[in-house]
Design an enzyme around this catalytic site. Structure first.
Site: not given
Length: 232
Positions: A102, A189-191
Site C-alpha cells: 500500500m 504506507g505499509s503492506r
C-alpha cells in the site's frame, strides 16, 4: 456512471481513526495562514489529502469459503512460497504468501481475507524498512492474525513501512470475522501478507492492483455456482 454514483464514489466516509488527523491538519492550516496566507492554502490541500487517506468506502465482498479476498488496497508485490513468521506458530514449512503493498494514496483500512475465527493475535516490534522490500516481512514491525477457516489456518500480517509508524488492530482472539470485514488499519504506507495452506491456487500476478474486500487473491478448489456478495 450517473452523477449520483460519481459523487458517492468520491465522497466516501472517513474512518473514525482519521478524524483527529484531519482536524489537526485543518487547525495547523489556520495557524500557518495567520502568519502567511499561501501556507494556509497549502495546509488545506494537505488536509484534503489526509481525509482522502483515511477514507473508508463500502465494498462488495464475495461470500464464498473457497475464495481468498485481498485484505488491502494496493499492488500485489509478491506471490511465493515462504516460511511464515515464527510468532504465528504456523510451522516451519513454506506456505504460499501473497503480499499487497500500500502506498500513501491507497485506502489503508484492512479487511479479513476469509471467514473464520481468530485463534491468535501476535504483535512483534521491529524496524521500519521500505515495506516493498522482501526482507520487511521478517525485519519490520508487524502484527499478525491466525484465522481458522474452512480450509485450515491462514495467516494475515500487517507490516509497518518506511513512513508508517502505527499499526492498528481492533480484532482480538476468538473473534469471528466475515470475509471482507474490517479488522485493522495502518497509517501512511505499509503492506499486508497473507499466508495460505496447501490447496490454495493464486488468482493474481505480481504487479496487479488489488482492492480490499473485493479482489480474489487465491482460490481453494473451484467455485461452485453463483457467488453472493456482501456490502460492507
Amino acid at each position: 456512471m450517473s452523477l449520483v454514483d460519481t459523487i458517492r464514489s468520491t465522497l466516501v466516509p472517513i474512518h473514525r481513526e482519521g478524524w483527529k488527523f484531519v482536524a489537526g491538519f485543518f487547525v495547523a492550516s489556520l495557524l500557518l495562514g495567520a502568519a502567511w496566507e499561501p501556507l494556509m492554502w497549502i495546509g488545506f490541500i494537505l488536509t484534503a489529502w489526509c481525509a482522502y487517506f483515511f477514507r473508508d468506502p463500502e465494498r462488495m465482498t464475495p461470500q464464498d469459503d473457497d475464495l481468498v479476498i485481498s485484505p488491502a488496497d494496493g499492488r500485489v508485490s509478491a506471490v511465493a512460497m515462504v516460511t511464515p513468521p515464527s510468532e504465528l506458530e504456523l510451522g516451519d514449512q513454506p506456505m504460499m504468501r501473497i503480499s499487497v503493498f500500500m502506498n500513501v494514496f491507497n485506502c489503508h483500512v484492512n479487511r479479513a481475507p476469509m471467514r473464520g475465527r481468530v485463534s491468535r493475535v501476535a504483535y512483534r516490534a521491529g524496524k521500519f524498512l521500505n515495506a516493498d522490500l522482501d526482507k520487511a516481512s521478517q525485519e519490520n514491525e508487524r502484527n499478525g492474525l491466525v484465522i481458522e477457516t474452512a480450509h485450515g489456518q491462514i495467516g494475515v500480517v500487517q507490516i509497518a513501512g518506511l513512513v508508517a509508524r502505527r499499526i492498528l488492530c481492533w480484532t482480538v482472539m476468538n473473534d469471528s470475522l466475515e470475509a471482507g470485514e474490517r479488522f485493522g488499519l495502518i497509517r501512511f504506507g505499509s503492506r499486508l501478507d497473507v499466508f495460505l495452506p496447501a490447496g490454495a491456487e493464486p488468482r493474481v500476478s505480481v504487479g496487479q492492483m488489488a482492492i480490499a474486500g473485493e479482489t480474489v487473491l487465491a482460490e481453494f478448489g473451484s467455485a461452485k455456482g453463483p457467488v453472493i456478495s456482501r456490502r460492507g
